[in-house]
Design an enzyme around this catalytic site. Structure first.
Site, PDB file in Angstrom:
ATOM      1  CD  GLN A   1      -3.167   0.279   1.876  1.00 43.51           C
ATOM      2  OE1 GLN A   1      -2.995  -0.222   3.189  1.00 43.51           O
ATOM      3  NE2 GLN A   1      -4.608   0.198   1.488  1.00 43.51           N
TER       4      GLN A   1
ATOM      5  CB  THR B   1       0.173  -4.125   9.282  1.00 41.84           C
ATOM      6  OG1 THR B   1       0.922  -3.830  10.122  1.00 41.84           O
ATOM      7  CG2 THR B   1       0.170  -6.041   9.256  1.00 41.84           C
ATOM      8  CG  HIS B   2      -3.299  -2.324   5.069  1.00 47.22           C
ATOM      9  ND1 HIS B   2      -4.280  -1.067   5.332  1.00 47.22           N
ATOM     10  CD2 HIS B   2      -3.452  -3.031   6.288  1.00 47.22           C
ATOM     11  CE1 HIS B   2      -4.364  -0.780   6.290  1.00 47.22           C
ATOM     12  NE2 HIS B   2      -4.038  -1.918   7.726  1.00 47.22           N
ATOM     13  CB  ILE B   3       1.327  -7.507   3.198  1.00 47.47           C
ATOM     14  CG1 ILE B   3       1.479  -6.763   4.341  1.00 47.47           C
ATOM     15  CG2 ILE B   3       1.674  -8.561   2.321  1.00 47.47           C
ATOM     16  CD1 ILE B   3       3.062  -5.632   3.917  1.00 47.47           C
TER      17      ILE B   3
END
Lengths: 244, 586
Positions: B348, B516-518
């Site tokens: 992101q 942490t938006h993988i």
């Protein structure tokens, strides 16, 4: 007393009582004027100084670190000097503990160098790396100025530190800029602003300096009452010790 | 030799949010579920009790609730030409472990993605033409539309007591909400959180500029709340210790508070903690999985756990890894573009600008993790991209998140890094500054993918997941555009100093937190040649294997992904009820 966690009124009442009890504890104020610049009022000294003794650092290592911290955090109208703020103790204890020994750090080889964006890539633990850097900085200082860092005059020391941070002292064998910026500087900031539980930020001096009220921070009412206004709790921050 | 255990109906790998939601749907219909979670029970420890809960060094800086990188990390190379090295201490993103997973240390921001996102390729091609999406950008439709997910979004928001203001109720645009919001049948279960001072500044400025600011959809409870299962949230105390912390006020919506207490009472539910899954057993000829193997970390013993149905509900990387190790589905090959496992790996794209107000008290410590204000005019495909040379966009946000002093200070550009001047700048600006941030899309690129590292292994002797990832032209152009818009807003406030607004640029840097938006690696879709799982999250090659979580999202939007992840998990729970009754292609 067991407040109902789902009852915010009960909770707040409990925490306010705790806060009041802590606020009435006496603050032992002393004077620490010796190395404050003339003409400025020294801040209240810590209730207690840093704990004596180091767990990880040798006298030589401590000598360089203490001189560096007193340069980075001089005694002035805002805080006592870095050593008196407990910054060296903080860093020593971090190096001697989980962080310094490389807990939570992936430490399998092989160990080729990589671009900086991949992060730290040496087989040394942070404690070993710190000490290797102190040795390399000491050698670099001797080469540049003919003496140890802690023997430099203030202006020389400042120049050395600027060169260190700007990557100008690197030799082919040890990347001193990466060491200072990647390890020493973050530890310095943590030492200043972490809870005093860890040995730095003695007397919450850095929290008072910026106006961080610390914990417990139950701000449901404060949100509206002090939005856009000075917050009274900022003058008397609370730390873990105040609730222990 | 591994001990073979009694067969179970549904076995879920990973005990986080998706496992909790799926288990809720299944056990309510009497179907037994076993969850295997590598971590322990996070509740009632120092992490959620005063005074230690407020310890920034322990939980935030030293990542006390995050995956232990000494046990398992990921390697990275920025392109196929490079060799990968292990990220020895990841700072860019923070997977969780323990019951509840990253749901313990998440912030709580709970968007629905735009109505068009599940059909993004269709949307972009119909708006900009068939050639609008460059061949190397692997955007694909999910094969399930927003309309099918709406009821699950609605249920999730009720289960988690989300606080917010609707912007689009059944197609009617609502004042104070996000006018770009996907249509919703109901208001949020709770009213929005209070505005922070920073939020008020963005609100006033955005309105002056003709934008429509709105408050975040928050998993921080604006009041006391009881969810449909009878589980409770306390009211948020605005301490800001959300992201990277557990909530001591029980006001942050988590699986641990709002799902597991009910599940643990149900006889059909079992969770085995400290059980690290080593692999999935695959019967290639039979086109089915037969179970999983795990090691019990309390004894060191290995077990074989047979199952009728296996669900992979672990962190993005682990879902891909388990498929790659078992050889289930063809591994993605960026040269030929063939194969599927590892493709559509996206991050992101974030950027920020600092603002300084000598005459205003921002008081960054008076905030919740989600008490922010957003504008959505430049997010995703909410604006016309004709002639811009990129696709995507980001939300622009003012969010304070608690003003923790180690990581939450700002000083104006040009401030020395130490000495009296440094201290004075901190004293002057700590309470008088905040950042505008942009959280923006990251679209899948042919050269960004996951596979297994050929050199480095984890503590169990298994290969690390290797990321081949860098910021691509599309994302860098997009970030430049969105960051410029953000900078213009910053200058339209009454800030005395506006720091540099630096767009995201290559190379991807693991040393600074970004998000942490993988997502991706096991994307969903309608075509087995470009997706790992079907629109029902069923594996194309093994119909009794399902994959759920961020790894199935084929692209990342300019929104936190928890909303769609939760909606897809609840829907999968219902699908699995049907599947267990009558196995077959869903």
């Amino acid at each position: 007393m067991t407040p109902d966690k789902n009852d915010p009124q009960g909770r707040r009442g409990f925490l306010r009582q705790v806060a009041l009890a802590a606020a009435t504890a006496p603050l032992t104020a002393g004077l620490l004027a010796a190395d404050a610049p003339a003409g400025v009022a020294p801040p209240p000294a810590p209730a207690a100084g840093p704990l004596p003794g180091y767990a990880s650092l040798s006298p030589d290592e401590a000598g360089l670190l203490e001189a560096m911290l007193n340069l980075m955090c001089p005694a002035d109208q805002l805080t006592p000097n870095g050593v008196d703020c407990g910054l060296a103790v903080f860093i020593d204890r971090q190096l001697a503990g989980d962080f310094g020994r490389g807990a939570r750090l992936y430490r399998q080889g092989p160990w080729p160098a990589g671009r900086p964006e991949l992060g730290y890539q040496l087989p040394l633990t942070p404690e070993q790396y710190f000490k290797a850097g102190v040795a390399a900085a000491t050698a670099a200082c001797r080469k540049a100025h003919g003496k140890r860092f802690e023997e430099l005059a203030p202006a020389e020391a400042e120049t050395f530190l600027q060169d260190l941070a700007a990557d100008k002292l690197d030799d082919s064998h040890f990347a001193l800029g990466a060491w200072f910026n990647g390890l020493v500087y973050p530890l310095f900031e943590q030492a200043c602003f972490a809870d005093p539980l860890y040995g730095g930020n003695i007397n919450k001096v850095f929290w008072k300096m910026v106006g961080y009220p610390g914990l417990p921070a139950t701000h449901a009412n404060d949100m509206l009452e002090f939005r856009g206004k000075p917050f009274p709790g900022a003058a008397d921050p609370k730390s873990i010790a105040d609730f222990s | 030799m591994a001990t073979r255990l009694k067969k179970r109906t549904v076995v879920i790998v990973g005990g986080g949010l998706t496992a909790g939601l799926i288990s809720r749907q299944l056990t309510a219909q009497g179907i037994e579920v076993l969850v295997l979670e590598r971590g322990g029970n996070p509740s009632n420890g120092a992490a959620e009790k005063l005074p230690n809960q407020r310890d920034e060094l322990r939980w935030d800086v030293r990542q006390g609730l995050v995956q232990d990188w000494a046990v398992q990390t990921y390697s990275l190379r920025h392109s196929r030409k490079d060799s990968a090295l292990p990220v020895r201490r990841m700072e860019a993103f923070l997977p969780g472990e323990g019951r509840g997973g990253a749901g313990n240390h998440w912030t709580g921001i709970t968007w629905r993605w735009p109505e068009y996102d599940p059909a993004l390729r269709t949307r972009l091609e119909s708006r900009y033409g068939k050639t609008a999406i460059a061949p190397e950008i692997l955007i694909q439709d999910w094969g399930v539309g927003y309309a099918e997910l709406e009821s699950y979004h609605d249920l999730f928001e009720k289960l988690f007591g989300i606080s917010g203001k609707a912007g689009n109720l059944n197609g009617q645009i609502q004042a104070g909400g996000n006018p770009f919001e996907a249509p919703r049948r109901n208001e949020y279960p709770q009213p929005p959180l209070e505005f922070t001072e920073a939020g008020l500044i963005l609100k006033a400025t955005a309105e002056k500029l003709g934008y429509k600011p709105f408050r975040m959809a928050a998993g921080n409870s604006s009041g006391t709340y009881t969810n449909p299962d009878g589980l409770k949230l306390g009211a948020c105390q605005y301490c800001g210790h959300c992201d990277r912390f557990m909530c001591e006020a029980k006001a942050k919506a988590t699986p641990e508070l709002l799902l597991f207490p009910v599940l643990l009472e149900r006889p059909q539910f079992e969770i085995r903690l400290n059980c690290h899954v080593l692999g999935v057993d695959y019967d290639r000829d039979g086109r089915r999985v037969t179970g999983v193997r795990y090691v019990d970390l309390l004894t060191g013993e290995e077990y074989e756990q047979p199952a009728d149905v296996v669900v992979l509900g672990a962190f993005t990387m682990t879902n891909a890894k388990l498929l790659l190790m078992a050889g289930i589905g063809e591994k993605y090959d960026p040269v030929t573009g063939k194969g599927v496992v590892g493709r559509n790996f996206c991050y992101q794209t974030s950027s920020l600008v600092n603002l300084f107000f000598p005459d205003r008290w921002i008081n960054p410590f008076l905030a919740a993790g989600c008490s922010g204000v957003n504008i959505d005019e430049f997010n995703a495909d909410n604006f016309d991209h004709t002639g811009l040379g990129f696709l995507g966009g980001g939300a622009i946000t003012a969010n304070l998140k608690g003003g923790m002093p180690i990581r939450g200070r700002r000083v104006p550009p040009g401030t020395p890094r130490w000495g009296t001047a440094w201290k004075q700048a901190n004293a002057d600006w700590y309470s008088h500054s905040f950042a505008l941030t942009a959280q923006a899309t990251c679209y899948p690129h042919r050269e960004n993918f996951l596979d297994l590292d050929p050199t480095y292994t984890d503590a169990f002797g298994q290969p690390l997941v290797r990321m081949t990832f860098d910021w691509q032209k599309n994302e860098m152009r997009m970030s430049e555009y969105v960051t410029k818009k953000m900078e213009a807003i910053a200058h339209a406030t009454d800030a005395k100093i506006v720091g540099p607004a630096v767009p995201r640029k290559s190379p991807f840097d693991t040393r600074a937190y970004q998000s942490t938006h993988i997502v991706g690696g096991t994307p969903m879709g309608t075509d087995p040649r470009t997706s790992v799982v079907s629109p029902h999250l069923q594996h194309w090659d093994a119909p009794n294997l399902f994959v759920v979580g961020a790894s199935v999202l084929p692209h990342n939007s300019g929104y936190n992904p928890t909303g769609p992840i939760a909606a897809l998990a609840l829907r999968l729970g219902d699908d699995l009820v049907r599947y267990v009754g009558k196995p077959g292609r869903l």
